[in-house]
Each structure stands twice: as structure tokens, then as C-alpha cells.
Design a protein around this motif. Sequence first.
Motif, short mmCIF file in Angstrom:
data_model
loop_
_atom_site.label_atom_id
_atom_site.label_comp_id
_atom_site.label_asym_id
_atom_site.label_seq_id
_atom_site.Cartn_x
_atom_site.Cartn_y
_atom_site.Cartn_z
N VAL A 158 2.60 -15.96 -2.06
CA VAL A 158 1.36 -15.37 -2.60
C VAL A 158 0.46 -16.42 -3.25
N PRO A 159 0.95 -17.25 -4.19
CA PRO A 159 0.05 -18.24 -4.78
C PRO A 159 -0.44 -19.28 -3.79
N LEU A 160 0.39 -19.68 -2.83
CA LEU A 160 -0.07 -20.64 -1.83
C LEU A 160 -1.13 -20.03 -0.92
N ALA A 161 -0.92 -18.78 -0.52
CA ALA A 161 -1.93 -18.11 0.31
C ALA A 161 -3.24 -17.94 -0.44
N LEU A 162 -3.15 -17.60 -1.73
CA LEU A 162 -4.36 -17.45 -2.53
C LEU A 162 -5.00 -18.81 -2.81
N GLY A 163 -4.20 -19.88 -2.78
CA GLY A 163 -4.77 -21.22 -2.88
C GLY A 163 -5.63 -21.53 -1.66
N VAL A 164 -5.17 -21.13 -0.49
CA VAL A 164 -5.96 -21.30 0.74
C VAL A 164 -7.26 -20.51 0.65
N VAL A 165 -7.15 -19.26 0.19
CA VAL A 165 -8.34 -18.41 0.04
C VAL A 165 -9.30 -19.01 -0.98
N SER A 166 -8.79 -19.57 -2.05
CA SER A 166 -9.64 -20.16 -3.08
C SER A 166 -10.41 -21.35 -2.54
N MET A 167 -9.76 -22.21 -1.78
CA MET A 167 -10.45 -23.37 -1.21
C MET A 167 -11.56 -22.93 -0.25
N ALA A 168 -11.28 -21.91 0.56
CA ALA A 168 -12.31 -21.38 1.45
C ALA A 168 -13.46 -20.77 0.64
N SER A 169 -13.13 -20.13 -0.48
CA SER A 169 -14.15 -19.53 -1.33
C SER A 169 -15.05 -20.59 -1.96
N ALA A 242 -9.44 -11.68 -8.60
CA ALA A 242 -9.86 -11.55 -7.20
C ALA A 242 -11.30 -11.05 -7.11
N LEU A 243 -11.64 -10.05 -7.94
CA LEU A 243 -13.01 -9.54 -7.95
C LEU A 243 -13.99 -10.61 -8.45
N THR A 244 -13.56 -11.39 -9.43
CA THR A 244 -14.40 -12.47 -9.93
C THR A 244 -14.70 -13.49 -8.84
N MET A 245 -13.66 -13.91 -8.13
CA MET A 245 -13.84 -14.87 -7.05
C MET A 245 -14.72 -14.29 -5.94
N ALA A 246 -14.50 -13.02 -5.61
CA ALA A 246 -15.31 -12.38 -4.58
C ALA A 246 -16.78 -12.33 -4.98
N GLY A 247 -17.03 -12.06 -6.26
CA GLY A 247 -18.41 -12.02 -6.74
C GLY A 247 -19.10 -13.37 -6.62
N TRP A 248 -18.36 -14.46 -6.91
CA TRP A 248 -18.95 -15.80 -6.82
C TRP A 248 -19.17 -16.22 -5.37
#
Length: 265
Positions: A158-169, A242-248
Amino acid sequence: MTALAPAPVRRAASAHRLSFAHLLRSEAIKVLTLRSTWWSLGVTAAMSVGISLLIAVATSGMGGGMAPTNVILAPTQFTMLVAGILGAIVVTGEYSTGMIRSTLTAEPRRGAVLLAKACVVALTMAATTVVTYAVAIVITAPFTSTGIDWATPADSIVPLALGVVSMASFALLGVGFGFLIRSGAGAIAATVGVLFVLPIILSLFSIAGPDWMWVLESAKYLPVNAAAELTSPGTENLLEPALTMAGWVVGPLLLGWVALRSRDA
């Protein structure tokens, strides 16, 4: 004797339209044939693997050392800047060369152009991050006391997958600022300001009185802090960050779409 003007030639409307798949292919070619893209991806990978290795070696003699997942994710606070800058220059480069006019001539649907470019940039950064994480896991394994516990997804997958999502974000944040500002220097400044400078400014309020604590608490709604919370192993409440990141991500992209539709190229 008056010469007769030639009758105008009427061309039949073409039945062929540029599909979104072809638009994605076009954007992929433009993004992946830029030297700046490969330099940015190379710097991101080198920083991520190098910093992870340094942390693993430095903490290997400290008891149990740092958790292996944290070792892999720790460089994100540095590589996020490269990801955001990549997203910005991919867009502003088209404006500086004038290629954006050709792009919008081939595909007048400006929203489709923005979406295609965002998809290509996000997927490119995500794929690079996955490969980088894999390399970092292999290289740092000899220096960690315990391997990554893949049997516990909350502490590994989960944290590694969200790390991938964060970099894409972070890259998409740069894309949004690129379409909104159009200037390379301006878009990079805005991206670095949000990802790096603004967290430092808000952290200065830690020495202020209790009347200013609300400013310090608002820092958790910055993208870098939201990403840090998302990628912390064992985090239970993922909805708010997650909502915070999505908003940005959505906010700058929407503003960029409005600017793209309302202004001439």
C-alpha cells in the motif's frame, strides 16, 4: 469578353477524426523524444536509488535500522521536485517552440489535448517510479536487517503503491501550472513554491504563539505532507490525505483547462 471565374472546388468533409488513442500516441512521441524528459527521469531514478542506498547503509548499524519500506520512500521529498518540474517543462516547452499551435490545429478539442498530455506524463512518471523502487529494493536489501514484509500490505504494498501515485501526482501538478502559466520559469517557480517553499514557510509558525497554530496545522493540506501521510506504513486514515492530494492535482489541471480554452495559443 469577360473571362469566367473558375468554379470553387468543394472538398468533401473527411470522415476521419483524430481518436483519443492516436492523440495519446502523439503526446507520447512528443514527451519521450525530448532529451529533457530522459534527463529528468534519469535524475529522478539516480536520486531515488542513491539516497535510499545511503540511508540503508547509514542506518544499518543502528539497531534494527530504518524500516525497509521507509528506506525506499524517503527520497520522495527530493525527487518530487524533479517530477513536478518535468510536468511543467513538458507543457511550457510546446509554448516556447510554438508546437502548441500545431497540436491544437490537429486536435481542436483542447480538453482532450490536456487530458492526453496529463495521462502520458502521469504514466511515464509512474512507470519510472515502479522501476526505480524495484531497483532500490534489490540494492538496499543487503543493508537492511529485515526484508520488506509483503505479507502485510499496509506496511509494504500500500505505501509503495501510494508512493507511485504521489510521484505521478507531483508531475500532474506541474502539468496544471504549465497550462495555466505557460512560461517555463513561471510554471517551475509555482511548482517549486507549492512543493518546497510553502511547507518551509508554514513550518516557521512553529515558533509563533498559540494564536498562529492554525497556520501550522494547515500545512497538512499541502501536497508534500499529504503524500508523506499516504506513504507512511500502517496509516489507517487515508481518506483525508487522498482527498488533499486529489485536490492539488485536479485544481491546477482545471485552471489550466480554463486557461487553454479561453486564451489563444
